[in-house]
Design an enzyme around this catalytic site. Structure first.
Site, PDB file in Angstrom:
ATOM      1  N   GLY A  58       0.799  -1.165   0.139  1.00  0.00           N
ATOM      2  CA  GLY A  58       0.068   0.146  -0.015  1.00  0.00           C
ATOM      3  C   GLY A  58       0.819   1.114   0.067  1.00  0.00           C
ATOM      4  CB  SER A  59       4.074   2.118   1.661  1.00  0.00           C
ATOM      5  OG  SER A  59       3.293   2.336   3.065  1.00  0.00           O
ATOM      6  CB  SER A  96       7.603   2.148   5.811  1.00  0.00           C
ATOM      7  OG  SER A  96       7.102   1.026   6.648  1.00  0.00           O
ATOM      8  CB  THR A 114       8.041  -2.473   5.737  1.00  0.00           C
ATOM      9  OG1 THR A 114       6.739  -2.303   6.159  1.00  0.00           O
ATOM     10  CG2 THR A 114       8.127  -3.425   4.596  1.00  0.00           C
ATOM     11  CD  GLU A 155      -4.776  -6.067   0.861  1.00  0.00           C
ATOM     12  OE1 GLU A 155      -4.496  -6.027   2.011  1.00  0.00           O
ATOM     13  OE2 GLU A 155      -3.984  -5.229   0.141  1.00  0.00           O
ATOM     14  CG  HIS A 201       0.955  -6.186 -28.222  1.00  0.00           C
ATOM     15  ND1 HIS A 201       1.072  -6.128 -29.604  1.00  0.00           N
ATOM     16  CD2 HIS A 201       0.501  -4.910 -27.899  1.00  0.00           C
ATOM     17  CE1 HIS A 201       1.116  -4.726 -30.045  1.00  0.00           C
ATOM     18  NE2 HIS A 201       0.525  -4.167 -28.978  1.00  0.00           N
ATOM     19  CE  LYS A 213       2.405  -8.560   7.129  1.00  0.00           C
ATOM     20  NZ  LYS A 213       2.035  -7.208   7.661  1.00  0.00           N
TER      21      LYS A 213
HETATM   22  O1  F6P Z   1       3.528   0.494   4.747  1.00  0.00           O
HETATM   23  P1  F6P Z   1       4.299  -0.474   5.317  1.00  0.00           P
HETATM   24  O2  F6P Z   1       3.931  -0.410   7.000  1.00  0.00           O
HETATM   25  O3  F6P Z   1       5.583  -0.410   5.097  1.00  0.00           O
HETATM   26  O4  F6P Z   1       3.748  -1.864   4.905  1.00  0.00           O
HETATM   27  C1  F6P Z   1       3.850  -2.291   3.679  1.00  0.00           C
HETATM   28  C2  F6P Z   1       2.835  -3.270   3.170  1.00  0.00           C
HETATM   29  O5  F6P Z   1       3.041  -4.367   4.074  1.00  0.00           O
HETATM   30  C3  F6P Z   1       1.825  -4.981   4.632  1.00  0.00           C
HETATM   31  O6  F6P Z   1       1.570  -4.658   6.004  1.00  0.00           O
HETATM   32  C4  F6P Z   1       1.604  -6.669   4.403  1.00  0.00           C
HETATM   33  O7  F6P Z   1       2.811  -7.138   4.704  1.00  0.00           O
HETATM   34  C5  F6P Z   1       0.920  -4.369   3.619  1.00  0.00           C
HETATM   35  O8  F6P Z   1      -0.695  -4.281   4.504  1.00  0.00           O
HETATM   36  C6  F6P Z   1       1.321  -2.969   3.508  1.00  0.00           C
HETATM   37  O9  F6P Z   1       0.708  -2.169   2.254  1.00  0.00           O
END
Ligand code: F6P
Length: 351
Positions: free
Chosen positions: A56-57, A98, A103, A236, A252, A346
């Site tokens: 998402g980031s 992040s 992360t 999701e 293509h 996870k």
């Molecule tokens: O934005 P963050 O905390 O670095 O997380 C990155 C991605 O990892 C996740 O936590 C999944 O592992 C997602 O939900 C998120 O988009």
């Protein structure tokens, strides 16, 4: 069922519908937080930009890269890795994003950017990334914590937009952010759970996708990143299989799959995210493809965005996709907020 959501508590504060409703408020709050930081940054001879992050980031970075594509005179890369591209140096501006700040890929990429002497800013709620930025005297845009990252898009997208504005990279519609935010506020009423299905395009779209496999098509550098966002939100939020691709590339290769098994193809509902900025050749290509495919699949729906600028078009597509995915969750009898498989994964990975 879609007009009677109150009974299952989905409208509660902090539920996914509440968070989608608050997207325009998040965007505005993010602008206010970011502008204090961006106004103090000195950018020195920037020759390229790298946005580094995951999930998402990273998608906030992809959206801004897409929005800047036609106008930026410098290259912009989105990096989803532990390591940085080799060109990174003291004329690179690195945005490390992040939401959690913890992360591991993003932390490692930040360390490498620092070691290479890049100019850096971080976007985070805290965590180790904030600690590192503080220790290194790196500007940090600190956004509110506590949201699922996919519902925090306003907080990753708008700070990057503000950084681009401060660097002088032009984005159509970003100079006056009040306008796209007002558009989103109007749209949230049209798509809200309170608006009955007969007048609510998001509920109608969810109904069309229920029991079908959505295949979402965007166009390169106009709507392709939004198609990826729609797919992710269907997965999701709705716990629904979904796939995406983009014109012109899909013409293509992917197009040949539509000569295949008719019973399989009848499970597909194609969504084409259109843009008024398509070139004449692209428009012709999309329309010819649409006419070929509609004979083969369950249905083809074209969606045009609202608003005037590229930023408004992009945000309007995002808002419809977010709402449609949450309504599809309800039809699937799922909680749009839970992500049990990701949590299990996870846990087993030992994160
Ligand atoms: O934005 P963050 O905390 O670095 O997380 C990155 C991605 O990892 C996740 O936590 C999944 O592992 C997602 O939900 C998120 O988009």
């Amino acid at each position: 069922m879609l007009d009677d959501l109150k009974i299952i508590g989905e409208l509660d504060k902090g539920g996914m519908f509440d968070l989608i409703y608050k997207f325009p408020d998040h965007c505005l709050e993010a602008v206010n937080i970011a502008k204090d930081v961006t106004s103090k940054i000195q950018f020195e001879n920037i020759l390229n930009v790298v946005i580094t992050g995951m999930g998402g980031s990273a998608i906030g970075g992809d959206l801004v890269r897409m929005l800047a594509f036609k106008k930026s005179s410098i290259p912009i890369i989105v990096n989803r890795d532990y390591t940085m591209p080799s060109f990174v140096g003291n004329k690179t501006f690195v945005i490390a994003s992040s939401y959690s700040g913890n992360t591991e890929e993003t932390l490692a990429a930040y360390d490498e950017a620092k070691a290479k002497g890049a100019q850096i800013a971080v976007i985070t709620t805290g965590g180790k990334l904030k600690e590192k930025a503080d220790a290194d005297n790196i500007p940090a845009i600190v956004v509110p914590a506590g949201l699922p990252p996919r519902a925090a898009l306003g907080f990753s997208l708008f700070p990057i937009l503000m950084l681009f504005q401060a660097m002088g990279i032009e984005i159509d519609g970003a100079a006056n952010v009040e306008k796209p935010i007002s558009l989103l506020k109007k749209m949230r009423d049209d798509y809200s759970p309170k608006t009955p299905e007969k007048n609510n395009p998001a509920k109608q779209l969810a109904r069309k996708l229920f029991g079908k496999i959505p295949v979402i098509y965007g166009t390169a550098n106009l709507t392709d990143v939004v198609a990826a966002r729609w797919k992710g939100q269907m997965n999701e939020n709705a716990k629904h299989p979904a796939f995406f691709n983009a014109f012109p590339e899909l013409d293509h290769n992917e197009i040949m799959g539509y000569e295949g098994d008719i019973d399989l193809l009848k499970m597909l509902e194609i969504i084409i995210l259109r843009s008024p900025n398509e070139s004449e050749r692209m428009k012709k290509r999309i329309e010819i493809t649409r006419d070929i495919l509609k004979e083969k699949v369950a249905g083809v729906t074209e969606i045009w965005p609202q608003g005037d600028s590229f930023l408004e078009h992009t945000l309007s597509h995002i808002m419809l996709g977010d709402y449609a995915s949450a309504y599809l969750a309800i039809l699937n009898n799922k909680d749009p907020k839970e992500i049990d498989f990701i949590d299990k994964l996870k846990e087993q990975m030992g994160d």
